[in-house]
Design a protein around this motif. Structure first.
Motif, PDB file in Angstrom:
ATOM      1  N   ASP A 203       0.837  -1.193   0.000  1.00  0.00           N
ATOM      2  CA  ASP A 203       0.000   0.000   0.000  1.00  0.00           C
ATOM      3  C   ASP A 203       0.875   1.247   0.000  1.00  0.00           C
ATOM      4  N   ILE A 204       0.496   2.223  -0.855  1.00  0.00           N
ATOM      5  CA  ILE A 204       1.185   3.514  -0.896  1.00  0.00           C
ATOM      6  C   ILE A 204       0.126   4.610  -0.963  1.00  0.00           C
ATOM      7  N   ASN A 205       0.543   5.831  -0.654  1.00  0.00           N
ATOM      8  CA  ASN A 205      -0.354   6.971  -0.817  1.00  0.00           C
ATOM      9  C   ASN A 205      -0.447   7.322  -2.290  1.00  0.00           C
ATOM     10  N   LEU A 206      -1.567   7.881  -2.681  1.00  0.00           N
ATOM     11  CA  LEU A 206      -1.784   8.252  -4.072  1.00  0.00           C
ATOM     12  C   LEU A 206      -0.695   9.212  -4.562  1.00  0.00           C
ATOM     13  N   ASN A 207      -0.247  10.106  -3.703  1.00  0.00           N
ATOM     14  CA  ASN A 207       0.774  11.075  -4.111  1.00  0.00           C
ATOM     15  C   ASN A 207       2.156  10.445  -4.311  1.00  0.00           C
ATOM     16  N   GLU A 208       2.314   9.163  -3.980  1.00  0.00           N
ATOM     17  CA  GLU A 208       3.578   8.460  -4.200  1.00  0.00           C
ATOM     18  C   GLU A 208       3.651   7.811  -5.586  1.00  0.00           C
ATOM     19  N   LEU A 209       2.562   7.898  -6.352  1.00  0.00           N
ATOM     20  CA  LEU A 209       2.558   7.328  -7.701  1.00  0.00           C
ATOM     21  C   LEU A 209       3.516   8.112  -8.598  1.00  0.00           C
ATOM     22  N   PRO A 210       4.122   7.441  -9.566  1.00  0.00           N
ATOM     23  CA  PRO A 210       4.973   8.167 -10.520  1.00  0.00           C
ATOM     24  C   PRO A 210       4.152   9.235 -11.254  1.00  0.00           C
ATOM     25  N   LYS A 211       4.828  10.303 -11.646  1.00  0.00           N
ATOM     26  CA  LYS A 211       4.169  11.428 -12.320  1.00  0.00           C
ATOM     27  C   LYS A 211       3.418  10.962 -13.571  1.00  0.00           C
ATOM     28  N   ALA A 212       3.994  10.022 -14.320  1.00  0.00           N
ATOM     29  CA  ALA A 212       3.352   9.535 -15.548  1.00  0.00           C
ATOM     30  C   ALA A 212       2.022   8.845 -15.235  1.00  0.00           C
ATOM     31  N   VAL A 213       1.943   8.125 -14.125  1.00  0.00           N
ATOM     32  CA  VAL A 213       0.692   7.458 -13.734  1.00  0.00           C
ATOM     33  C   VAL A 213      -0.329   8.514 -13.304  1.00  0.00           C
ATOM     34  N   LEU A 214       0.109   9.504 -12.527  1.00  0.00           N
ATOM     35  CA  LEU A 214      -0.800  10.581 -12.117  1.00  0.00           C
ATOM     36  C   LEU A 214      -1.342  11.337 -13.336  1.00  0.00           C
ATOM     37  N   ASN A 215      -0.476  11.600 -14.322  1.00  0.00           N
ATOM     38  CA  ASN A 215      -0.921  12.268 -15.552  1.00  0.00           C
ATOM     39  C   ASN A 215      -1.970  11.440 -16.285  1.00  0.00           C
ATOM     40  N   GLN A 216      -1.746  10.128 -16.363  1.00  0.00           N
ATOM     41  CA  GLN A 216      -2.705   9.234 -17.041  1.00  0.00           C
ATOM     42  C   GLN A 216      -4.043   9.225 -16.301  1.00  0.00           C
ATOM     43  N   LEU A 217      -3.999   9.251 -14.967  1.00  0.00           N
ATOM     44  CA  LEU A 217      -5.237   9.304 -14.176  1.00  0.00           C
ATOM     45  C   LEU A 217      -5.997  10.596 -14.466  1.00  0.00           C
ATOM     46  N   ASN A 218      -5.270  11.717 -14.566  1.00  0.00           N
ATOM     47  CA  ASN A 218      -5.901  13.020 -14.792  1.00  0.00           C
ATOM     48  C   ASN A 218      -6.438  13.198 -16.205  1.00  0.00           C
ATOM     49  N   THR A 219      -5.873  12.455 -17.163  1.00  0.00           N
ATOM     50  CA  THR A 219      -6.343  12.600 -18.544  1.00  0.00           C
ATOM     51  C   THR A 219      -7.269  11.452 -18.971  1.00  0.00           C
TER      52      THR A 219
END
Length: 192
Positions: free
Chosen positions: A127-143
């Motif tokens: 388990d990790i916090n959402l903010n620990e995801l790689p930037k590329a994964v966060l970008n994919q989630l946002n788009t």
């Protein structure tokens, strides 16, 4: 004299009969012990099979004693000091049936260890916090998933081949999705 000889013959016949019965009984007991041992081995194998078969029923817990020996050996060898606390059937995002074994150790993070139904190791989930995801994964989630709300936690998946993926649970109203991403943000699979 004839009586004495007759008595000796009867005694000899009786002694031979007694010994033959005794040997027969000992042989019978030995065979029963071997059958009991064979039955125990068969029962143990059946118990493991039933434990794994039980895992094929959705959301069913698996008795830790019935896990395949390969899983127990893998954990004791690779997670020294960790204790298995639960095991459940948990299909992977790809649809493959799997066994999820939770392990814990005092003053250490707990893990979910995922195995194929035959006992082959697939991945370790942390388990990790959402903010620990790689930037590329966060970008994919946002788009790619902008209409969905992610859970506050995600999972880091350390795969058997040493690669790393990330799993995020998403929801939009009553619809829930589980999405697995590579580190570069590529979607590996999606499961509703």
């Amino acid at each position: 004299m004839k009586t004495k000889n007759l008595f000796t013959v009867f005694a000899a016949v009786g002694l031979l009969t007694f010994n033959a019965c005794k040997e027969s009984k000992e042989k019978e007991q030995h065979e029963m012990t071997e059958q009991s041992s064979d039955q125990q081995s068969s029962d143990d194998a059946l118990s493991v099979k039933q434990g794994v078969e039980a895992a094929k029923d959705a959301s069913e817990n698996i008795n830790l004693d019935t896990l395949p020996a390969s899983i127990q050996e893998f954990i004791s060898h690779n997670y020294y000091g960790y204790k298995m606390v639960s095991a459940v059937k948990d299909p992977l995002c790809s649809g493959m049936e799997a066994i999820d074994v939770t392990v814990e150790k005092s003053d250490s993070p707990s893990f979910s260890l995922i195995f194929k139904m035959d006992g082959q190791f697939v991945q370790q989930e942390t388990d990790i916090n959402l903010n620990e995801l790689p930037k590329a994964v966060l970008n994919q989630l946002n788009t790619g998933f902008k209409d969905y709300m992610p859970d506050q936690n995600a999972e880091k998946l350390n795969l058997a081949d040493q690669s790393i993926n990330y799993q995020v649970d998403l929801s939009k109203g009553q619809v829930k999705k589980e999405v697995v991403f590579k580190e570069d943000g590529t979607v590996v699979c999606t499961e509703e």
